[in-house]
Design a protein around this motif. Sequence first.
Motif, PDB file in Angstrom:
ATOM      1  N   THR A 139      15.813  52.096  31.923  1.00  0.00           N
ATOM      2  CA  THR A 139      17.147  51.912  31.335  1.00  0.00           C
ATOM      3  C   THR A 139      17.819  50.696  31.967  1.00  0.00           C
ATOM      4  N   LEU A 140      18.265  49.778  31.130  1.00  0.00           N
ATOM      5  CA  LEU A 140      19.028  48.617  31.582  1.00  0.00           C
ATOM      6  C   LEU A 140      20.502  48.936  31.392  1.00  0.00           C
ATOM      7  N   THR A 141      21.281  48.854  32.481  1.00  0.00           N
ATOM      8  CA  THR A 141      22.701  49.214  32.438  1.00  0.00           C
ATOM      9  C   THR A 141      23.555  47.981  32.659  1.00  0.00           C
ATOM     10  N   CYS A 142      24.349  47.647  31.646  1.00  0.00           N
ATOM     11  CA  CYS A 142      25.248  46.501  31.698  1.00  0.00           C
ATOM     12  C   CYS A 142      26.681  47.032  31.835  1.00  0.00           C
ATOM     13  N   ASN A 143      27.310  46.764  32.987  1.00  0.00           N
ATOM     14  CA  ASN A 143      28.693  47.182  33.214  1.00  0.00           C
ATOM     15  C   ASN A 143      29.626  46.083  32.727  1.00  0.00           C
ATOM     16  N   SER A 144      30.515  46.442  31.828  1.00  0.00           N
ATOM     17  CA  SER A 144      31.374  45.440  31.191  1.00  0.00           C
ATOM     18  C   SER A 144      32.838  45.836  31.313  1.00  0.00           C
ATOM     19  N   LYS A 145      33.665  44.878  31.758  1.00  0.00           N
ATOM     20  CA  LYS A 145      35.110  45.071  31.781  1.00  0.00           C
ATOM     21  C   LYS A 145      35.759  43.953  30.981  1.00  0.00           C
ATOM     22  N   GLY A 150      35.183  44.186  24.028  1.00  0.00           N
ATOM     23  CA  GLY A 150      34.360  43.261  23.254  1.00  0.00           C
ATOM     24  C   GLY A 150      33.236  43.954  22.491  1.00  0.00           C
ATOM     25  N   GLN A 151      32.565  43.174  21.662  1.00  0.00           N
ATOM     26  CA  GLN A 151      31.397  43.651  20.917  1.00  0.00           C
ATOM     27  C   GLN A 151      30.133  43.322  21.709  1.00  0.00           C
ATOM     28  N   SER A 152      29.266  44.309  21.879  1.00  0.00           N
ATOM     29  CA  SER A 152      28.081  44.142  22.724  1.00  0.00           C
ATOM     30  C   SER A 152      26.809  44.004  21.906  1.00  0.00           C
ATOM     31  N   THR A 153      25.905  43.155  22.408  1.00  0.00           N
ATOM     32  CA  THR A 153      24.613  42.919  21.753  1.00  0.00           C
ATOM     33  C   THR A 153      23.564  42.696  22.834  1.00  0.00           C
ATOM     34  N   SER A 166      11.775  54.537  17.607  1.00  0.00           N
ATOM     35  CA  SER A 166      11.001  55.482  18.405  1.00  0.00           C
ATOM     36  C   SER A 166      10.989  55.140  19.895  1.00  0.00           C
ATOM     37  N   ARG A 167      11.371  53.898  20.259  1.00  0.00           N
ATOM     38  CA  ARG A 167      11.252  53.464  21.651  1.00  0.00           C
ATOM     39  C   ARG A 167      12.564  52.967  22.264  1.00  0.00           C
ATOM     40  N   HIS A 168      13.500  52.516  21.443  1.00  0.00           N
ATOM     41  CA  HIS A 168      14.746  51.955  21.965  1.00  0.00           C
ATOM     42  C   HIS A 168      15.926  52.867  21.642  1.00  0.00           C
ATOM     43  N   LYS A 169      16.815  53.025  22.629  1.00  0.00           N
ATOM     44  CA  LYS A 169      18.052  53.779  22.431  1.00  0.00           C
ATOM     45  C   LYS A 169      19.206  53.016  23.054  1.00  0.00           C
ATOM     46  N   LEU A 170      20.340  52.994  22.349  1.00  0.00           N
ATOM     47  CA  LEU A 170      21.542  52.326  22.840  1.00  0.00           C
ATOM     48  C   LEU A 170      22.599  53.367  23.177  1.00  0.00           C
ATOM     49  N   TYR A 171      23.319  53.106  24.282  1.00  0.00           N
ATOM     50  CA  TYR A 171      24.424  53.974  24.689  1.00  0.00           C
ATOM     51  C   TYR A 171      25.582  53.071  25.096  1.00  0.00           C
ATOM     52  N   GLN A 172      26.786  53.381  24.599  1.00  0.00           N
ATOM     53  CA  GLN A 172      27.917  52.504  24.871  1.00  0.00           C
ATOM     54  C   GLN A 172      29.201  53.289  25.072  1.00  0.00           C
ATOM     55  N   THR A 173      29.969  52.883  26.116  1.00  0.00           N
ATOM     56  CA  THR A 173      31.329  53.366  26.321  1.00  0.00           C
ATOM     57  C   THR A 173      32.211  52.119  26.425  1.00  0.00           C
ATOM     58  N   SER A 174      33.455  52.306  26.834  1.00  0.00           N
ATOM     59  CA  SER A 174      34.352  51.159  26.940  1.00  0.00           C
ATOM     60  C   SER A 174      33.932  50.205  28.061  1.00  0.00           C
ATOM     61  N   GLU A 175      33.154  50.715  29.053  1.00  0.00           N
ATOM     62  CA  GLU A 175      32.790  49.869  30.190  1.00  0.00           C
ATOM     63  C   GLU A 175      31.293  49.855  30.497  1.00  0.00           C
ATOM     64  N   VAL A 176      30.491  50.566  29.732  1.00  0.00           N
ATOM     65  CA  VAL A 176      29.044  50.627  29.993  1.00  0.00           C
ATOM     66  C   VAL A 176      28.278  50.407  28.693  1.00  0.00           C
ATOM     67  N   PHE A 177      27.237  49.551  28.779  1.00  0.00           N
ATOM     68  CA  PHE A 177      26.382  49.274  27.629  1.00  0.00           C
ATOM     69  C   PHE A 177      24.939  49.371  28.110  1.00  0.00           C
ATOM     70  N   GLN A 178      24.203  50.376  27.611  1.00  0.00           N
ATOM     71  CA  GLN A 178      22.855  50.645  28.111  1.00  0.00           C
ATOM     72  C   GLN A 178      21.805  50.476  27.024  1.00  0.00           C
ATOM     73  N   LEU A 179      20.640  49.978  27.474  1.00  0.00           N
ATOM     74  CA  LEU A 179      19.460  49.895  26.621  1.00  0.00           C
ATOM     75  C   LEU A 179      18.347  50.665  27.313  1.00  0.00           C
TER      76      LEU A 179
END
Length: 257
Positions: A139-145, A150-153, A166-179
């Motif tokens: 899991t790659l975790t991108c912390n964003s403030k 903003g819009q995440s990609t 089948s292999r990739h999942k995205l998870y997003q909150t106001s401050e966390v963007f995970q792949l």
Amino acid sequence: MVQRHSLTIPHGVPVLAVSFLACVATGVELSVNNQAADFTLSTGLSPAISLSCLVHNSSQAEELLWYRGDGQVDLKDGNKVNISNICISPVNESDNGVTFTCRLARDRAVQVSVTLDVQFPPHLSGEETLHVEEEKDVTLTCNSKSNPQGQSTWLKDSQSLTLQQSRHKLYQTSEVFQLSISKVQKSDNGTYTCLVESRLGNGTRDFHLIVEDKKPVFPKEAVIAAVVVVTITILFGIVARLDKFLKCFKKPKETAL
């Protein structure tokens, strides 16, 4: 001629009630930066901003109190009566959403609050290099403030990442963007970029994913059996040589003359 009217106190009215009536009659009001009601102050990251609290409709000296959230702000003696100023310096990301309140000391229900809306471009953080064994999950975790949010990609090697359901999942909150990538393959090696875009600017964070060879797995039972066999073999070898070893220390028999 201006007529003066005095407040007539009925006989028997408690002093406390009289004080309350006097307070209501005065109609004391406060304003902060010329705003008489609670408001939100939008600002960017800046060296400083000032908040000025002013007393209205009072003929006497009124002490003022300032609060940041639930904590009282220390004021100098010359900055407490009828008018009081505070300075927030510098204005940074941690001030976003903080409420400052000016209150009348003798009646703290008389107050005006201002909430800071500090706007700033995306600021990203996260672990830059990740090592993972082939066929494991990562899991790659991108912390964003940022404010506004903003819009995440996600990009891979500077190209848009093609997501496999089948292999990739995205998870997003106001401050966390995970792949999340399940059962990584050698083809997943590369540089993944978290890109957050807002009207105030863009932010990027690179994550270097290194997929390592799958390590051979040895069955525990086989390892234990091998250790037992080796141990028994060594013991038998020691026992077989023990007799010869002891003979070296036996005293020779004496012959009678």
